[in-house]
Scaffold this motif. Structure first.
Motif, PDB file in Angstrom:
ATOM      1  N   GLN A 130       1.051  -1.248   0.249  1.00 31.57           N
ATOM      2  CA  GLN A 130       0.288  -0.156  -0.252  1.00 31.57           C
ATOM      3  C   GLN A 130       0.850   1.396  -0.087  1.00 31.57           C
ATOM      4  O   GLN A 130       2.364   1.394   1.065  1.00 31.57           O
ATOM      5  CB  GLN A 130      -1.118   0.066   1.235  1.00 31.57           C
ATOM      6  N   VAL A 131       1.021   1.690  -0.978  1.00 31.48           N
ATOM      7  CA  VAL A 131       1.441   3.278  -1.111  1.00 31.48           C
ATOM      8  C   VAL A 131       0.636   4.092   0.064  1.00 31.48           C
ATOM      9  O   VAL A 131      -0.821   5.108   0.568  1.00 31.48           O
ATOM     10  CB  VAL A 131       1.215   3.704  -2.121  1.00 31.48           C
ATOM     11  N   GLN A 132       2.060   4.775   0.865  1.00 30.10           N
ATOM     12  CA  GLN A 132       1.862   5.756   1.921  1.00 30.10           C
ATOM     13  C   GLN A 132       2.991   7.036   1.608  1.00 30.10           C
ATOM     14  O   GLN A 132       3.638   6.613   1.607  1.00 30.10           O
ATOM     15  CB  GLN A 132       1.296   5.230   3.436  1.00 30.10           C
ATOM     16  N   LEU A 133       2.347   8.282   2.538  1.00 31.41           N
ATOM     17  CA  LEU A 133       2.636   9.477   2.408  1.00 31.41           C
ATOM     18  C   LEU A 133       2.848   9.688   3.818  1.00 31.41           C
ATOM     19  O   LEU A 133       1.784  10.808   3.858  1.00 31.41           O
ATOM     20  CB  LEU A 133       2.961  10.400   1.157  1.00 31.41           C
ATOM     21  N   VAL A 134       3.252  10.343   5.069  1.00 33.63           N
ATOM     22  CA  VAL A 134       2.820  10.557   6.209  1.00 33.63           C
ATOM     23  C   VAL A 134       3.681  11.774   6.619  1.00 33.63           C
ATOM     24  O   VAL A 134       5.338  11.588   6.146  1.00 33.63           O
ATOM     25  CB  VAL A 134       3.706   9.052   7.145  1.00 33.63           C
ATOM     26  N   GLU A 135       3.559  12.909   6.766  1.00 31.73           N
ATOM     27  CA  GLU A 135       3.722  14.070   6.843  1.00 31.73           C
ATOM     28  C   GLU A 135       4.101  14.152   8.633  1.00 31.73           C
ATOM     29  O   GLU A 135       3.174  14.123   9.387  1.00 31.73           O
ATOM     30  CB  GLU A 135       3.453  14.918   5.995  1.00 31.73           C
ATOM     31  N   GLY A 165       5.782   1.408   0.017  1.00 32.71           N
ATOM     32  CA  GLY A 165       4.305   1.247  -0.436  1.00 32.71           C
ATOM     33  C   GLY A 165       5.151   1.080  -2.120  1.00 32.71           C
ATOM     34  O   GLY A 165       4.260   1.160  -3.048  1.00 32.71           O
ATOM     35  N   PHE A 166       6.226   2.011  -2.447  1.00 32.98           N
ATOM     36  CA  PHE A 166       6.728   1.853  -3.642  1.00 32.98           C
ATOM     37  C   PHE A 166       8.149   2.650  -3.867  1.00 32.98           C
ATOM     38  O   PHE A 166       8.806   2.596  -2.271  1.00 32.98           O
ATOM     39  CB  PHE A 166       6.111   3.125  -4.103  1.00 32.98           C
ATOM     40  N   THR A 167       9.069   2.233  -4.444  1.00 30.79           N
ATOM     41  CA  THR A 167      10.152   2.716  -4.825  1.00 30.79           C
ATOM     42  C   THR A 167      10.473   3.529  -4.790  1.00 30.79           C
ATOM     43  O   THR A 167      10.994   4.785  -6.350  1.00 30.79           O
ATOM     44  CB  THR A 167      10.860   1.627  -6.364  1.00 30.79           C
ATOM     45  N   PHE A 168      10.336   4.524  -3.613  1.00 34.33           N
ATOM     46  CA  PHE A 168      11.037   5.894  -4.010  1.00 34.33           C
ATOM     47  C   PHE A 168      12.085   6.935  -4.069  1.00 34.33           C
ATOM     48  O   PHE A 168      11.283   8.008  -5.313  1.00 34.33           O
ATOM     49  CB  PHE A 168      11.480   6.340  -1.827  1.00 34.33           C
ATOM     50  N   LYS A 170      16.578   6.997   3.186  1.00 33.18           N
ATOM     51  CA  LYS A 170      15.758   6.827   4.388  1.00 33.18           C
ATOM     52  C   LYS A 170      13.758   6.979   3.805  1.00 33.18           C
ATOM     53  O   LYS A 170      12.923   7.342   4.621  1.00 33.18           O
ATOM     54  CB  LYS A 170      15.614   8.092   5.756  1.00 33.18           C
ATOM     55  N   ASN A 171      13.779   7.661   2.652  1.00 33.44           N
ATOM     56  CA  ASN A 171      12.441   7.308   2.402  1.00 33.44           C
ATOM     57  C   ASN A 171      11.883   8.492   2.196  1.00 33.44           C
ATOM     58  O   ASN A 171      10.660   8.170   2.495  1.00 33.44           O
ATOM     59  CB  ASN A 171      11.387   6.411   1.602  1.00 33.44           C
ATOM     60  N   THR A 172      12.531   9.508   2.568  1.00 30.21           N
ATOM     61  CA  THR A 172      12.124  10.633   2.981  1.00 30.21           C
ATOM     62  C   THR A 172      12.268  11.670   2.135  1.00 30.21           C
ATOM     63  O   THR A 172      13.377  12.135   1.322  1.00 30.21           O
ATOM     64  CB  THR A 172      12.826  10.636   5.032  1.00 30.21           C
ATOM     65  N   VAL A 173      11.102  12.817   2.197  1.00 31.09           N
ATOM     66  CA  VAL A 173      11.932  14.197   1.155  1.00 31.09           C
ATOM     67  C   VAL A 173      11.392  14.821   2.725  1.00 31.09           C
ATOM     68  O   VAL A 173      10.698  14.852   3.498  1.00 31.09           O
ATOM     69  CB  VAL A 173      10.309  14.261   0.413  1.00 31.09           C
ATOM     70  N   TYR A 174      12.639  16.257   2.565  1.00 29.63           N
ATOM     71  CA  TYR A 174      12.191  16.949   3.949  1.00 29.63           C
ATOM     72  C   TYR A 174      11.813  18.762   3.020  1.00 29.63           C
ATOM     73  O   TYR A 174      12.287  19.036   1.614  1.00 29.63           O
ATOM     74  CB  TYR A 174      13.370  18.190   4.364  1.00 29.63           C
ATOM     75  N   LEU A 175      11.514  19.570   4.021  1.00 26.23           N
ATOM     76  CA  LEU A 175      11.384  21.426   2.963  1.00 26.23           C
ATOM     77  C   LEU A 175      11.178  21.607   4.818  1.00 26.23           C
ATOM     78  O   LEU A 175      10.647  22.213   5.160  1.00 26.23           O
ATOM     79  CB  LEU A 175       9.553  21.497   3.437  1.00 26.23           C
ATOM     80  N   GLN A 176      12.550  22.577   4.560  1.00 28.02           N
ATOM     81  CA  GLN A 176      13.420  23.326   4.959  1.00 28.02           C
ATOM     82  C   GLN A 176      13.381  24.787   4.979  1.00 28.02           C
ATOM     83  O   GLN A 176      12.966  25.494   4.044  1.00 28.02           O
ATOM     84  CB  GLN A 176      14.740  23.076   4.419  1.00 28.02           C
ATOM     85  N   MET A 177      11.896  25.163   5.960  1.00 29.14           N
ATOM     86  CA  MET A 177      11.665  26.277   5.632  1.00 29.14           C
ATOM     87  C   MET A 177      11.921  27.730   6.523  1.00 29.14           C
ATOM     88  O   MET A 177      11.541  27.056   7.631  1.00 29.14           O
ATOM     89  CB  MET A 177       9.689  26.473   6.302  1.00 29.14           C
ATOM     90  N   ASP A 178      12.909  28.402   5.769  1.00 27.82           N
ATOM     91  CA  ASP A 178      12.964  29.849   6.573  1.00 27.82           C
ATOM     92  C   ASP A 178      12.697  31.061   6.441  1.00 27.82           C
ATOM     93  O   ASP A 178      11.878  31.558   5.161  1.00 27.82           O
ATOM     94  CB  ASP A 178      14.720  29.531   6.070  1.00 27.82           C
ATOM     95  N   SER A 179      12.385  31.771   7.587  1.00 29.73           N
ATOM     96  CA  SER A 179      12.248  33.015   7.147  1.00 29.73           C
ATOM     97  C   SER A 179      10.875  32.787   6.622  1.00 29.73           C
ATOM     98  O   SER A 179      10.065  33.730   6.115  1.00 29.73           O
ATOM     99  CB  SER A 179      12.988  34.253   6.050  1.00 29.73           C
TER     100      SER A 179
END
Length: 118
Positions: free
Chosen positions: A1-6, A26-29, A76-85
């Motif tokens: 099962q494809v899953q994305l957890v923020e 659940g998929f090849t990231f 790590k099958n992980t994507v990040y969003l660094q939010m500054d200012s």
């Protein structure tokens, strides 16, 4: 099962920083580009940032250029969003998403709320 957890959303003061994470399963990231979107009440959903499968190609919405940084760790099958200012108009629900094309279509996470306020 494809899953994305923020995760990582919270209340932050203007000018502050925050890092969002999205763990995929659940998929090849490593095969797919990943996106961060946001949706604020009363506004249309906005594509905030995109990163290619290797991380070599990155694009940002003009509204966040120079302030946000998208990155990924394929181990790590992980994507990040660094939010500054951050600014009050960065407030909204942030979603990571992947479009695997064809019948598999686009998958969305459940979202994480970012509120920028003093």
């Amino acid at each position: 099962q494809v899953q994305l957890v923020e995760s990582g959303g919270s209340l932050v003061q203007p000018g502050g920083s925050l890092r969002l994470s999205c763990v995929a399963s659940g998929f090849t990231f490593r095969h797919y580009a990943m996106n961060w979107y946001r949706h604020a009440p009363g506004k249309e959903r906005e594509l905030v940032a995109t990163i290619s499968n290797t991380g070599g190609i990155i694009n940002y919405a003009d509204s966040v250029k120079g302030r946000f940084t998208i990155s990924r760790d394929n181990a790590k099958n992980t994507v990040y969003l660094q939010m500054d200012s951050v600014r009050p108009d960065d407030t909204g629900a942030y979603y990571c998403s992947v479009d695997r094309g064809g019948f598999r279509g686009r998958t969305w996470g459940q979202g994480t709320q970012v509120t920028v306020s003093s």
